[in-house]
Design a protein around this motif. Structure first.
Motif, PDB file in Angstrom:
ATOM      1  N   ILE A 300     -30.055  -2.263  -5.334  1.00 17.77           N
ATOM      2  CA  ILE A 300     -29.170  -3.726  -4.696  1.00 17.77           C
ATOM      3  C   ILE A 300     -28.260  -4.429  -5.904  1.00 17.77           C
ATOM      4  N   ARG A 301     -28.289  -3.466  -7.350  1.00 16.24           N
ATOM      5  CA  ARG A 301     -27.253  -3.729  -7.530  1.00 16.24           C
ATOM      6  C   ARG A 301     -26.246  -2.937  -7.653  1.00 16.24           C
ATOM      7  N   PRO A 302     -24.802  -2.703  -8.420  1.00 17.22           N
ATOM      8  CA  PRO A 302     -23.923  -1.672  -8.528  1.00 17.22           C
ATOM      9  C   PRO A 302     -23.612  -0.793 -10.016  1.00 17.22           C
ATOM     10  N   THR A 303     -23.402   0.277  -9.426  1.00 22.56           N
ATOM     11  CA  THR A 303     -23.384   1.221 -11.123  1.00 22.56           C
ATOM     12  C   THR A 303     -21.747   1.867 -11.223  1.00 22.56           C
ATOM     13  N   LEU A 304     -21.833   2.178 -12.103  1.00 23.43           N
ATOM     14  CA  LEU A 304     -21.069   2.628 -12.238  1.00 23.43           C
ATOM     15  C   LEU A 304     -21.821   4.580 -13.393  1.00 23.43           C
ATOM     16  N   ASP A 305     -21.060   5.922 -13.063  1.00 25.52           N
ATOM     17  CA  ASP A 305     -21.753   6.273 -13.737  1.00 25.52           C
ATOM     18  C   ASP A 305     -20.326   8.014 -13.168  1.00 25.52           C
ATOM     19  N   VAL A 306     -20.703   8.818 -14.723  1.00 26.82           N
ATOM     20  CA  VAL A 306     -19.794   9.972 -15.029  1.00 26.82           C
ATOM     21  C   VAL A 306     -20.286  11.446 -14.457  1.00 26.82           C
ATOM     22  N   ASN A 307     -20.047  11.826 -12.718  1.00 30.46           N
ATOM     23  CA  ASN A 307     -20.518  12.483 -12.454  1.00 30.46           C
ATOM     24  C   ASN A 307     -20.627  13.745 -12.615  1.00 30.46           C
ATOM     25  N   GLY A 308     -19.117  14.267 -13.721  1.00 29.19           N
ATOM     26  CA  GLY A 308     -19.457  15.401 -14.264  1.00 29.19           C
ATOM     27  C   GLY A 308     -17.788  14.881 -15.442  1.00 29.19           C
ATOM     28  N   ILE A 309     -17.604  15.675 -16.296  1.00 27.95           N
ATOM     29  CA  ILE A 309     -16.753  15.677 -17.581  1.00 27.95           C
ATOM     30  C   ILE A 309     -16.377  17.155 -17.782  1.00 27.95           C
ATOM     31  N   TRP A 310     -15.406  17.656 -18.336  1.00 24.14           N
ATOM     32  CA  TRP A 310     -14.523  18.817 -18.401  1.00 24.14           C
ATOM     33  C   TRP A 310     -13.696  18.619 -19.916  1.00 24.14           C
ATOM     34  N   GLY A 311     -13.124  19.734 -20.203  1.00 27.90           N
ATOM     35  CA  GLY A 311     -12.175  19.709 -21.180  1.00 27.90           C
ATOM     36  C   GLY A 311     -12.437  20.113 -22.547  1.00 27.90           C
ATOM     37  N   GLY A 312     -10.997  21.260 -22.695  1.00 29.65           N
ATOM     38  CA  GLY A 312     -11.144  21.974 -23.874  1.00 29.65           C
ATOM     39  C   GLY A 312     -12.342  23.462 -23.548  1.00 29.65           C
ATOM     40  N   TYR A 313     -12.920  23.645 -25.018  1.00 29.05           N
ATOM     41  CA  TYR A 313     -12.951  25.100 -24.933  1.00 29.05           C
ATOM     42  C   TYR A 313     -14.910  25.070 -24.914  1.00 29.05           C
ATOM     43  N   THR A 314     -15.251  25.580 -23.990  1.00 38.41           N
ATOM     44  CA  THR A 314     -17.172  25.744 -23.674  1.00 38.41           C
ATOM     45  C   THR A 314     -17.319  27.242 -23.332  1.00 38.41           C
ATOM     46  N   GLY A 315     -16.707  28.003 -23.552  1.00 40.88           N
ATOM     47  CA  GLY A 315     -17.109  29.396 -24.006  1.00 40.88           C
ATOM     48  C   GLY A 315     -17.713  29.799 -24.567  1.00 40.88           C
ATOM     49  N   GLU A 316     -18.327  31.800 -24.897  1.00 43.21           N
ATOM     50  CA  GLU A 316     -19.358  31.887 -25.666  1.00 43.21           C
ATOM     51  C   GLU A 316     -18.534  31.783 -27.171  1.00 43.21           C
ATOM     52  N   GLY A 317     -19.417  31.320 -27.669  1.00 41.86           N
ATOM     53  CA  GLY A 317     -18.832  31.225 -29.869  1.00 41.86           C
ATOM     54  C   GLY A 317     -18.278  29.589 -29.739  1.00 41.86           C
ATOM     55  N   ALA A 318     -16.975  30.013 -30.876  1.00 45.58           N
ATOM     56  CA  ALA A 318     -16.904  28.942 -31.038  1.00 45.58           C
ATOM     57  C   ALA A 318     -15.171  29.010 -30.660  1.00 45.58           C
ATOM     58  N   LYS A 319     -14.533  28.132 -30.684  1.00 52.65           N
ATOM     59  CA  LYS A 319     -12.899  28.146 -30.619  1.00 52.65           C
ATOM     60  C   LYS A 319     -12.832  26.530 -31.294  1.00 52.65           C
ATOM     61  N   THR A 320     -11.577  26.747 -32.760  1.00 51.45           N
ATOM     62  CA  THR A 320     -11.507  25.227 -33.345  1.00 51.45           C
ATOM     63  C   THR A 320     -10.046  24.934 -32.833  1.00 51.45           C
ATOM     64  N   VAL A 321     -10.096  23.560 -31.401  1.00 44.87           N
ATOM     65  CA  VAL A 321      -9.072  23.508 -30.448  1.00 44.87           C
ATOM     66  C   VAL A 321      -9.174  21.868 -30.410  1.00 44.87           C
ATOM     67  N   ILE A 322      -7.713  21.401 -30.611  1.00 46.42           N
ATOM     68  CA  ILE A 322      -8.213  20.162 -29.715  1.00 46.42           C
ATOM     69  C   ILE A 322      -7.001  20.230 -28.856  1.00 46.42           C
ATOM     70  N   PRO A 323      -7.820  19.841 -27.342  1.00 41.29           N
ATOM     71  CA  PRO A 323      -7.255  20.148 -26.440  1.00 41.29           C
ATOM     72  C   PRO A 323      -6.061  18.894 -25.953  1.00 41.29           C
ATOM     73  N   SER A 324      -5.335  19.767 -25.156  1.00 41.58           N
ATOM     74  CA  SER A 324      -4.489  18.756 -24.189  1.00 41.58           C
ATOM     75  C   SER A 324      -5.105  17.932 -23.187  1.00 41.58           C
ATOM     76  N   LYS A 325      -6.362  17.973 -22.668  1.00 41.21           N
ATOM     77  CA  LYS A 325      -6.262  17.562 -21.623  1.00 41.21           C
ATOM     78  C   LYS A 325      -7.560  16.997 -22.041  1.00 41.21           C
ATOM     79  N   ALA A 326      -8.236  15.985 -21.341  1.00 44.29           N
ATOM     80  CA  ALA A 326      -9.935  15.746 -21.181  1.00 44.29           C
ATOM     81  C   ALA A 326      -9.741  15.313 -19.173  1.00 44.29           C
ATOM     82  N   PHE A 327     -10.847  15.654 -18.408  1.00 47.95           N
ATOM     83  CA  PHE A 327     -11.108  14.679 -17.269  1.00 47.95           C
ATOM     84  C   PHE A 327     -12.066  14.645 -16.899  1.00 47.95           C
ATOM     85  N   ALA A 328     -12.958  13.633 -16.184  1.00 54.49           N
ATOM     86  CA  ALA A 328     -13.975  13.286 -15.555  1.00 54.49           C
ATOM     87  C   ALA A 328     -13.980  12.532 -14.238  1.00 54.49           C
ATOM     88  N   LYS A 329     -15.310  13.121 -13.915  1.00 50.98           N
ATOM     89  CA  LYS A 329     -15.034  12.380 -12.345  1.00 50.98           C
ATOM     90  C   LYS A 329     -16.324  11.264 -12.433  1.00 50.98           C
TER      91      LYS A 329
END
Ligand code: BES
Ligand code: MN
Ligand code: MN
Length: 462
Positions: A300-329
């Motif tokens: 009976i109460r409304p909610t707000l939830d993030v269903n997915g969030i992405w951006g930047g480097y998520t591959g193997e190892g490390a990459k030092t980066v400031i991404p240009s974009k970030a997204f969320a659903k």
């Protein structure tokens, strides 16, 4: 009753095998790679409706996936039940978390399903539950017990917002004329305590895009001096709830209907164990809006939830980066009286207003729909209640669900009829999750209970 039970007992193996055939087709509406499978599933549903005894079955083309329509009209003067369901399913991902392939159904026993459950994507949501209605029609035809008229409307885009169905319903009001709409696409409390869903939440679904610099940057050369869109986005998202877990969007709660203490007390009577709830989810504590119980928070109460969030480097190892974009659903579950388009607008305005000047923000609305509440003093509810009482030996409890079937509110607007939600799934059936399953007990009980709904609804309509 005996006639129904016997028919189910004598045909159960075939009922199960036919459902398994339907589950083998990967009718994922969200992913165009499966479009031929979605179309094939519609054909299969048509065939099954014809075999069950519908006089007229059509594949109705739409701008999207087709709607399968079928009917058996025995007498214009008798009431008409319109059955709605969906033949599309959610994507199976993450596929590696399934114990068996999602489109190769297997039957396994579980703690809550000692008689076995069918494991497959769509087993419960909604192929298994929709197919109970097809088999219930077959049963009524074969045993000469169909007491009224029936129409079937089975769509293939429920999991992606039912856009074509809205179009179809608006164009076919006369064809779809009915006295009650019947849906099995929800759940019940447990196999020993049935319940009837009397409410659904509305939904507003949006995607947000935060842009910082015009390209990905070296996080050493630029770090600390320009906005990192992921840092900013996560901050903005965090600010959408306050310390009491209230949503901070101005005006968000303005139209929320507050239930009376009596109504809340009544709700609180349903059996519920917080310990079992935590154990089932493997969590040490629950989380939610201050001042409300778990069952209130998720219905009976409304909610707000993030269903997915992405951006930047998520591959193997490390990459030092400031991404240009970030997204969320982001999804917002809404309660009756909140208007989804208005809430989407409030979200957009607020989200844009809290963005610092160092980033650009775009809010893209996806889809949505209104919530729904159905009265319990209607003939439809009473007939459903009697049907469950006969087959389970226990009176079902009315329960407001947290899920959404946005088209239900539209049915009421366009077709002026109430919807009865006779769901037979369990919350633990893992719909939308890996290892979705549907109890054999639930499937067969559904096929037994539905004809009794027809019987009582017809009797009570006189
Ligand atoms: N059958 C579910 C909704 C549901 C499940 C309601 C259990 C109540 C209890 C339906 O298929 C569904 O998943 N709906 C979506 C909304 C849709 C617009 C994608 C949902 O609730 O997320
Ligand atoms: Mn569903
Ligand atoms: Mn679903």
């Amino acid at each position: 009753m005996e006639l129904i039970k016997n028919y189910v007992q004598q045909n159960k193996e075939r009922f199960i095998n036919e459902l398994i055939d339907l589950l083998k087709i990967p009718s994922v509406s969200a992913d165009s790679a499966y479009s031929q499978d979605v179309l094939n599933t519609a054909d299969k549903v048509k065939e099954f409706l014809e075999k069950a005894g519908c006089d007229k079955v059509e594949i109705c083309e739409t701008p999207g996936y087709p709607i399968v329509y079928g009917e058996k009209i025995i007498d214009e003067n008798l009431p008409t039940v319109l059955v709605y369901g969906h033949y599309d399913v959610q994507p199976a991902d993450p596929i590696e978390l399934w114990d068996s392939p999602p489109f190769e159904p297997v039957i396994k026993k579980t703690e809550l399903h000692p008689d076995g459950a069918i494991f497959a994507r769509g087993a419960c949501d909604d192929k298994g539950q929709m197919f109970m209605h097809v088999k219930a029609l077959e049963l009524m035809m074969q045993t000469n017990t169909l007491p009224c008229n029936v129409k079937f409307m089975i769509e293939g885009e429920e999991e992606v917002g039912s856009a074509s169905l809205a179009w179809f319903v608006a164009k076919n009001q006369q064809k779809l004329k009915n006295d009650v709409i019947l849906i099995s696409d929800t759940g019940m409390i447990s196999n020993t305590q049935p319940s009837i869903t009397t409410g659904l939440r509305g939904l507003s679904y949006v995607e947000v895009e935060v842009t910082g610099p015009n390209r990905d940057l070296h996080s050493g050369l630029y770090g600390g001096a320009v906005a990192n869109p992921i840092n900013i986005l996560t901050n903005m998202i965090a600010s959408l709830h306050d310390e009491n877990n209230h949503i901070t969007i101005p005006g968000f709660y303005d139209k929320v209907e507050e239930l009376s203490q009596e109504e809340r007390d009544e709700m609180g009577k349903r059996p519920f164990s917080l310990d079992d709830y935590k154990k089932a989810l493997d969590i040490h504590d629950i989380h939610g809006e201050a001042g409300y119980t778990t069952n209130e928070r998720n219905s009976i109460r409304p909610t707000l939830d993030v269903n997915g969030i992405w951006g930047g480097y998520t591959g193997e190892g490390a990459k030092t980066v400031i991404p240009s974009k970030a997204f969320a659903k982001i999804s917002m579950r809404l309660v009756p009286n909140q208007d989804w388009e208005e809430i989407t607008e409030l979200f957009k305005k607020h989200f844009e207003s809290i963005a610092p000047a160092s980033v650009k923000v775009v809010v893209k609305p996806h889809h949505g729909g209104q919530g729904y509440v159905t009265p319990i003093d209607s003939i439809g509810y009473q007939a459903a209640s009697k049907a469950y009482t006969d087959t389970f030996g226990v009176t079902p409890i009315p329960v407001r669900s947290g899920g959404s079937i946005p088209i239900v509110a539209l049915f009421e607007k366009e077709l002026q009829s109430k919807t009865i939600m006779m769901g037979f799934g369990l919350d633990s059936d893992a719909i939308h999750s890996p290892n979705e399953h549907y109890g054999i007990f639930n499937y067969l009980k559904g096929i037994e209970t539905i004809p009794l709904f027809y019987k009582y609804f017809t009797e009570m309509s006189k």
